[in-house]
Motif scaffolding. Sequence first.
Motif, PDB file in Angstrom:
ATOM      1  N   HIS A 112       0.812  -1.226   0.000  1.00 51.31           N
ATOM      2  CA  HIS A 112       0.000   0.000   0.000  1.00 51.31           C
ATOM      3  C   HIS A 112       0.843   1.272   0.000  1.00 51.31           C
ATOM      4  N   ASP A 159      -8.360  -2.426  -2.773  1.00 52.56           N
ATOM      5  CA  ASP A 159      -9.222  -3.049  -1.756  1.00 52.56           C
ATOM      6  C   ASP A 159      -9.682  -2.061  -0.689  1.00 52.56           C
ATOM      7  N   GLU A 160      -8.870  -1.029  -0.422  1.00 45.64           N
ATOM      8  CA  GLU A 160      -9.249  -0.132   0.672  1.00 45.64           C
ATOM      9  C   GLU A 160     -10.128   1.004   0.158  1.00 45.64           C
ATOM     10  N   HIS A 218      -6.306  -9.432  -0.177  1.00 42.85           N
ATOM     11  CA  HIS A 218      -5.882  -8.757   1.049  1.00 42.85           C
ATOM     12  C   HIS A 218      -6.874  -9.184   2.115  1.00 42.85           C
TER      13      HIS A 218
HETATM   14 ZN   LIG Z   1      -4.838  -4.196   1.407  1.00 47.03          ZN
END
Ligand SMILES: [Zn+2]
Length: 420
Positions: A83, A183-184, A261
């Motif tokens: 990230h 994903d975030e 993740h």
């Molecule tokens: Zn992640």
Amino acid sequence: MSKRITLPKFSVGVGDRFVHQAKAQLAACIQAAEAGVEVIPVWNKSNREHMIIGTEPSQTRVAADAAVKALGWKQPYFVDADHINLKTVERFLEPCDFFTLDVADEIGKAARAEDVDAFVSRHPELIGEVMIPRIAEPFKTDAAFVRAVANKFLAAVQDAGNIYRLIVERKGEGTFVPEISMDETDAPQTPVELLIILAAIADEKIPIQTIAPKFTGRFNKGVDYVGDVAQFAREFEEDLAAIDFAVKRYGLPENLKLSVHSGSDKFSIYKAIHDAVVKFDAGVHVKTAGTTWLEEIIGLAEAGGGGLEIAKEVYREAFAHAEELCKPYATVIDIDYAKLPSPQVVDGWTSEQYTSALRHDQSNTAYNSSFRQLLHVGFKVAAKMGDRYISALNANEEIVARNVTTNLYERHIRPIFIGR
Ligand SMILES: [Zn+2]
């Protein structure tokens, strides 16, 4: 172009917050090899974790290299700058050979109109009935839909291109594994969105080897999946089909695979992942992270004496600072405060009581997922203890390592990659 570093078919992301468990983690990969399945370790640690703990990416590299040397691991292994973005990548450049380009913040920022136009006219194959081999029903799209998806993701992909090119400039092409993570963010991406994103990534000439979409369902830290497992399984298979199609259609790297993740411990979807990967003969990368830190606490608690005291102190402090600790993780935890035992109660616990509440064994009625999640985000407390915490780890090295290895192999590697 010189030979490109490639990530093998199966790989597991492991997090080692206090840089003391690399050997114990690698031992789990060795167990997998002994069981006949090659699972490559990738040590991942985000900038956020480094900031909270006060560690440097170079320490992760040193620990990984030392573990590999000590245990005689001959297969590849990687250190993942997890990230990162343009602002945070610098200190990861030297020690890392895997870069997770995080563009979640850019998702939804409007792209330039002429870029969106160009994308849509470059990709007539994405408009109408989109047939993807191994997906029963064709996706039905129209130009407006593709335009909307492009508008949502194009700026993010272009941003990934900027980060990617900076790393190439500094490290050289083919010297690292690039991943793009989305994903975030708030909304999961559907398989057809994934296909459109992959087309954009190929246009941007980023040879990604892994991609981390946001999947359907909740991926809370350190606890099991919350969501519709059947829907997850269906979408996961469709994602695999979309990737397969995109590799052939857009010339993305042959070994491109999904990166999950997981936030650790998504036991109820491991079977779906395993079955889909077997069915499609696909690879997969599964990132875990905080599960190892919790095994450190479990090991200390199990050791009794000073170890158990440290484990109780971590809980007491985490309880007192719950709000502050949970804040950076608010979207990925779900703590029922009414279910948290008071520190006074925990102070009276035996080793057995503490480990039963914390260890991720859902068949144990004493298991407490709120207790576990609070401790999961509580690593800052241990970081503040400094040497006292590290000395406790050193004093109880064997019992901690046993928990770390067993957890990683039995609860994660075996169900995901070996499937028995
Ligand atoms: Zn992640």
